[in-house]
Design a protein around this motif. Structure first.
Motif, mmCIF file in Angstrom:
data_model
loop_
_atom_site.group_PDB
_atom_site.id
_atom_site.type_symbol
_atom_site.label_atom_id
_atom_site.label_comp_id
_atom_site.label_asym_id
_atom_site.label_seq_id
_atom_site.Cartn_x
_atom_site.Cartn_y
_atom_site.Cartn_z
ATOM 1 N N GLU A 33 0.792 -0.985 0.082
ATOM 2 C CA GLU A 33 0.232 0.137 -0.022
ATOM 3 C C GLU A 33 0.972 1.226 -0.090
ATOM 4 N N GLN A 38 -1.589 -0.838 -4.894
ATOM 5 C CA GLN A 38 -3.034 -1.240 -4.231
ATOM 6 C C GLN A 38 -3.618 -2.137 -4.504
ATOM 7 N N ALA A 41 -1.973 -4.857 -2.296
ATOM 8 C CA ALA A 41 -2.222 -4.433 -0.837
ATOM 9 C C ALA A 41 -3.647 -5.137 -0.620
ATOM 10 N N ASP A 42 -4.421 -5.117 -1.445
ATOM 11 C CA ASP A 42 -5.792 -5.561 -1.059
ATOM 12 C C ASP A 42 -5.801 -7.016 -1.319
#
Length: 171
Positions: A33, A38, A41-42
């Protein structure tokens, strides 16, 4: 049903491995992140949640047998990675270690004729095939799409789509 001392120890050791995986994936998600990945990260936030679910499965199995599970302290995981590819490779190695531990528990269950634990562990054996395959597939994407900024961006998009996909059912 009474578990052997050896099986209790193996199951409690597995709780530690799953707790460590939860924390490791959480640290990976944080690194992703902050680094600008992203989608990754998710993906790793979801992986962290999944590993916690695995840990709870074992805790509840032990509790159902009247054995109090040992809730372990864990070592702080790494929070810095050279690249997204190195991070994914680390995740694969972690999953391979978990697979080895699960196979060890299956062997204990077979030797001790602990059929209930053997059946319980079958779910984990199948889960680990999926886990290792997931990370091997992601690593293949680096060869297919490249390691330049565009390739890594596509891998991050792939991970975002994977994170948004339905997760495993609670069993």
């Amino acid at each position: 049903m009474k578990l052997s001392t050896k099986m209790k120890k193996a199951l409690n050791d597995q709780i530690l491995l799953e707790a460590s995986a939860t924390n490791s994936y959480l640290a990976m998600a944080s690194w992703c992140e902050v680094t600008g990945y992203q989608g990754a990260a998710d993906y790793f936030y979801a992986q962290s949640d999944e590993e916690r679910t695995h840990m709870l499965k074992i805790v509840r199995y032990l509790n159902a047998l009247g054995t109090i599970a040992t809730v372990p302290a864990t070592k702080s995981p790494s929070s810095s990675y050279k690249s997204l590819e190195v991070l994914i490779n680390t995740a694969l190695k972690n999953e391979q270690a978990v697979t080895k531990a699960i196979h060890n528990m299956v062997e204990i269950a077979q030797k001790e004729k602990d059929h209930s634990t053997y059946v319980f562990l079958e779910w984990f054996v199948n889960e680990q095939v999926q886990e290792e395959t997931k990370f091997e597939t992601i690593l293949q994407k680096f060869d297919l799409l490249g390691r330049d900024k565009l390739g890594i961006n596509e891998i991050d998009k792939f991970l975002a789509a994977e994170a948004a996909a339905p997760t495993e059912p609670a069993a």
